[in-house]
Design a protein around this motif. Sequence first.
Motif, short mmCIF file in Angstrom:
data_model
loop_
_atom_site.label_atom_id
_atom_site.label_comp_id
_atom_site.label_asym_id
_atom_site.label_seq_id
_atom_site.Cartn_x
_atom_site.Cartn_y
_atom_site.Cartn_z
N ASP A 1 0.79 -1.14 0.22
CA ASP A 1 0.03 -0.04 -0.12
C ASP A 1 0.73 1.21 0.12
OD1 ASP A 1 -2.18 -1.63 0.16
OD2 ASP A 1 -2.48 -1.19 2.21
N THR B 1 2.35 1.87 -3.27
CA THR B 1 1.48 2.07 -4.77
C THR B 1 1.29 3.79 -5.22
OG1 THR B 1 0.21 0.31 -3.79
CG2 THR B 1 -0.95 1.67 -5.42
N GLY C 1 -1.92 3.40 -8.86
CA GLY C 1 -2.53 2.01 -9.08
C GLY C 1 -1.58 0.83 -9.22
N THR C 2 -0.05 1.21 -9.32
CA THR C 2 0.89 0.17 -9.70
C THR C 2 1.81 0.24 -8.14
OG1 THR C 2 1.03 0.70 -11.78
CG2 THR C 2 3.07 -0.30 -10.89
N VAL C 3 2.40 -0.97 -7.71
CA VAL C 3 3.13 -1.11 -6.64
C VAL C 3 4.56 -0.93 -7.19
CG1 VAL C 3 3.70 -2.56 -4.77
CG2 VAL C 3 1.73 -2.39 -5.46
N ASP D 1 -5.65 -9.74 -5.06
CA ASP D 1 -5.14 -8.22 -5.39
C ASP D 1 -4.70 -8.03 -6.77
OD1 ASP D 1 -4.37 -5.37 -5.48
OD2 ASP D 1 -4.17 -5.17 -3.33
N ARG E 1 -3.41 -5.44 -8.19
CA ARG E 1 -2.41 -4.44 -8.63
C ARG E 1 -0.94 -5.09 -9.38
NH1 ARG E 1 -1.59 -1.25 -2.97
NH2 ARG E 1 -2.54 -3.47 -2.41
#
Length: 250
Positions: A142, A145, A148-150, A205, A207
């Motif tokens: 989180d 991020t 929307g991308t880690v 998830d 992502r």
Amino acid sequence: MKIVVIGGSGLVGSRLVALLNEAGHQALAASPRSGVNTVKGEGLTTALMNADAVVDVTNAPSWEPQAVLDFFRTSARNLGKAEVAAGVGHHVALSIVGTDRMPENAYFAAKVAQEEAIRAAGVPYTIVRATQFMEFIGGIADFSTESGTVRVGDGQFQPIAVDDIVAILSQVALAGPLNDTIDIAGPDRAPFAEIVARYLKSVGDARPVVTDSKARYYGGVVEELSLVPLGEARIGQIGLDQWLAQAKRG
């Protein structure tokens, strides 16, 4: 043995207290909730009376650079003075693998200051440096991020389960002080992005996770071996897949 666990109401501390008591020891959970405040120096004299060992697993309430530094440095100094007065024979502290290799990370820098205060206190000690907790991988994702991308650094990652940390801390507390530092880690080492992606997939998830050499880890630069042991380490028993399966059932 009487063992006082500072931070005994938290994630690690509560499990450690339970494990020690189940083994027949007298484990005391000490925290502000029970009237023990290491920053203010409150409640320490009573809590440490007749204690054989103290295990410090506290976590700072704020990660703001000055606040976290003040917390760990002041807490360690107050605890050290109280332990000397009480005649405590072994101080065990939970720290972080690589904490001295990422000075831009304020939390890591504060843990370095804590370790320095422990060594200066005059109480026999063992510092247990753990890799990042498996339980924190979601929070790390989180934090990392962006749109929307880690995005995580390109170093290696070797997380350890809290239950393994607790088991090793118990063993260390019951043994004699080493007056040294030991590293502990989980059994799985892989690129940072791969570990995070495995976690996210397991929890459904979607992502995407990418490696970004410019990504910071709470302010610190992640190099290849920043977050993993460089030499000998005690390795936990719980692999990442096992932990993920347990987390799903739990």
